[in-house]
Design a protein around this motif. Structure first.
Motif, PDB file in Angstrom:
ATOM      1  N   TRP A 129       0.828  -1.197   0.000  1.00 22.54           N
ATOM      2  CA  TRP A 129       0.000   0.000   0.000  1.00 22.54           C
ATOM      3  C   TRP A 129       0.866   1.253   0.000  1.00 22.54           C
ATOM      4  N   LEU A 130       1.857   1.269   0.863  1.00 26.32           N
ATOM      5  CA  LEU A 130       2.706   2.454   0.981  1.00 26.32           C
ATOM      6  C   LEU A 130       3.424   2.754  -0.327  1.00 26.32           C
ATOM      7  N   LEU A 131       4.036   1.756  -0.919  1.00 25.27           N
ATOM      8  CA  LEU A 131       4.774   1.971  -2.170  1.00 25.27           C
ATOM      9  C   LEU A 131       3.838   2.361  -3.316  1.00 25.27           C
ATOM     10  N   LYS A 132       2.687   1.702  -3.391  1.00 25.17           N
ATOM     11  CA  LYS A 132       1.734   2.024  -4.453  1.00 25.17           C
ATOM     12  C   LYS A 132       1.153   3.421  -4.248  1.00 25.17           C
ATOM     13  N   HIS A 133       0.781   3.732  -3.025  1.00 22.81           N
ATOM     14  CA  HIS A 133       0.152   5.027  -2.769  1.00 22.81           C
ATOM     15  C   HIS A 133       1.123   6.174  -3.045  1.00 22.81           C
ATOM     16  N   ILE A 134       2.335   6.056  -2.561  1.00 26.95           N
ATOM     17  CA  ILE A 134       3.325   7.107  -2.817  1.00 26.95           C
ATOM     18  C   ILE A 134       3.640   7.168  -4.312  1.00 26.95           C
ATOM     19  N   GLY A 135       3.872   6.009  -4.903  1.00 25.69           N
ATOM     20  CA  GLY A 135       4.312   5.958  -6.298  1.00 25.69           C
ATOM     21  C   GLY A 135       3.261   6.354  -7.317  1.00 25.69           C
ATOM     22  N   VAL A 136       1.982   6.231  -6.961  1.00 28.41           N
ATOM     23  CA  VAL A 136       0.926   6.531  -7.927  1.00 28.41           C
ATOM     24  C   VAL A 136       0.120   7.757  -7.482  1.00 28.41           C
ATOM     25  N   GLU A 137      -0.645   7.610  -6.421  1.00 30.50           N
ATOM     26  CA  GLU A 137      -1.563   8.682  -6.015  1.00 30.50           C
ATOM     27  C   GLU A 137      -0.833   9.933  -5.524  1.00 30.50           C
ATOM     28  N   ASP A 138       0.141   9.741  -4.635  1.00 29.68           N
ATOM     29  CA  ASP A 138       0.860  10.912  -4.117  1.00 29.68           C
ATOM     30  C   ASP A 138       1.749  11.539  -5.174  1.00 29.68           C
ATOM     31  N   LYS A 139       2.225  10.753  -6.116  1.00 27.41           N
ATOM     32  CA  LYS A 139       3.019  11.294  -7.236  1.00 27.41           C
ATOM     33  C   LYS A 139       2.162  12.242  -8.068  1.00 27.41           C
ATOM     34  N   LYS A 140       0.912  11.837  -8.357  1.00 28.98           N
ATOM     35  CA  LYS A 140       0.000  12.714  -9.106  1.00 28.98           C
ATOM     36  C   LYS A 140      -0.244  14.012  -8.336  1.00 28.98           C
ATOM     37  N   LEU A 141      -0.476  13.887  -7.033  1.00 29.82           N
ATOM     38  CA  LEU A 141      -0.701  15.066  -6.200  1.00 29.82           C
ATOM     39  C   LEU A 141       0.520  15.971  -6.197  1.00 29.82           C
ATOM     40  N   ALA A 142       1.696  15.395  -5.988  1.00 26.98           N
ATOM     41  CA  ALA A 142       2.930  16.185  -5.945  1.00 26.98           C
ATOM     42  C   ALA A 142       3.178  16.892  -7.275  1.00 26.98           C
ATOM     43  N   ASP A 143       2.983  16.206  -8.375  1.00 28.96           N
ATOM     44  CA  ASP A 143       3.168  16.830  -9.689  1.00 28.96           C
ATOM     45  C   ASP A 143       2.231  18.023  -9.846  1.00 28.96           C
ATOM     46  N   PHE A 144       0.989  17.868  -9.404  1.00 31.46           N
ATOM     47  CA  PHE A 144       0.013  18.953  -9.495  1.00 31.46           C
ATOM     48  C   PHE A 144       0.455  20.140  -8.639  1.00 31.46           C
ATOM     49  N   ILE A 145       0.876  19.875  -7.405  1.00 27.48           N
ATOM     50  CA  ILE A 145       1.324  20.949  -6.506  1.00 27.48           C
ATOM     51  C   ILE A 145       2.539  21.656  -7.093  1.00 27.48           C
ATOM     52  N   LEU A 146       3.511  20.889  -7.553  1.00 29.14           N
ATOM     53  CA  LEU A 146       4.728  21.494  -8.109  1.00 29.14           C
ATOM     54  C   LEU A 146       4.405  22.358  -9.327  1.00 29.14           C
ATOM     55  N   GLU A 147       3.524  21.916 -10.168  1.00 35.16           N
ATOM     56  CA  GLU A 147       3.132  22.707 -11.339  1.00 35.16           C
ATOM     57  C   GLU A 147       2.442  24.000 -10.904  1.00 35.16           C
ATOM     58  N   ASN A 148       1.589  23.923  -9.892  1.00 34.97           N
ATOM     59  CA  ASN A 148       0.905  25.123  -9.407  1.00 34.97           C
ATOM     60  C   ASN A 148       1.854  26.060  -8.684  1.00 34.97           C
ATOM     61  N   ARG A 149       2.839  25.542  -7.992  1.00 35.64           N
ATOM     62  CA  ARG A 149       3.817  26.404  -7.324  1.00 35.64           C
ATOM     63  C   ARG A 149       4.656  27.162  -8.342  1.00 35.64           C
ATOM     64  N   LYS A 150       4.931  26.530  -9.481  1.00 41.20           N
ATOM     65  CA  LYS A 150       5.702  27.198 -10.543  1.00 41.20           C
ATOM     66  C   LYS A 150       4.915  28.367 -11.121  1.00 41.20           C
ATOM     67  N   ASN A 151       3.612  28.200 -11.189  1.00 37.95           N
ATOM     68  CA  ASN A 151       2.749  29.191 -11.841  1.00 37.95           C
ATOM     69  C   ASN A 151       2.289  30.304 -10.901  1.00 37.95           C
ATOM     70  N   THR A 152       2.715  30.255  -9.646  1.00 33.98           N
ATOM     71  CA  THR A 152       2.292  31.320  -8.717  1.00 33.98           C
ATOM     72  C   THR A 152       3.438  32.175  -8.285  1.00 33.98           C
TER      73      THR A 152
END
Length: 136
Positions: A113-136
């Motif tokens: 669960w930990l590896l899948k959650h970090i590697g898939v779901e949290d990766k999507k979240l992190a990518d979204f946050i990083l993209e939004n931080r670049k644009n602000t």
């Protein structure tokens, strides 16, 4: 045992710090399972890990709200399902004891669960946050 590796680093420091701590706490629980510790000791580790997971989920969900993450409902549902799984696991151990097969199940379920959650779901979240931080 899990190892804190580059592939687990998502680039959002507040999430990465908590994930690193989560890996550490997971390893402590896995060590207790392997070492033949008492049921009470193992449940203590599971409870501590469950409490830390809730703290971490709350932190992630605050970030999701802050950045208007479009998949927030799904991510929260995944968090809620995992919390329910852990609650059921503790109840099952209380009712049926801690067998070798249950220890293996706990170890596998937690690591997967930990590896899948970090590697898939949290990766999507992190990518979204990083993209939004670049644009602000």
């Amino acid at each position: 045992m899990l190892h804190w590796e580059k592939k687990l680093v998502l680039g959002v420091p507040e999430i990465d710090r908590e994930h690193e701590e989560l890996v550490k706490k997971t390893n402590e629980m896995l060590t207790a399972l392997k070492s033949g510790n008492s049921k009470e000791e193992i449940i203590r580790h599971i409870n501590f890990l469950a409490d830390y997971v809730i703290k971490h989920f709350n932190s992630e969900e605050k970030l999701q709200a802050k950045y208007n993450y479009p998949d927030i409902a799904n991510h929260k549902q995944i968090h809620s399902k995992f919390k329910g799984t852990v609650t059921q696991l503790i109840q099952d151990i209380d009712e049926n004891g801690l067998t070798t097969s249950k220890k293996i199940e706990i170890s596998k379920m937690t690591m997967d669960w930990l590896l899948k959650h970090i590697g898939v779901e949290d990766k999507k979240l992190a990518d979204f946050i990083l993209e939004n931080r670049k644009n602000t």
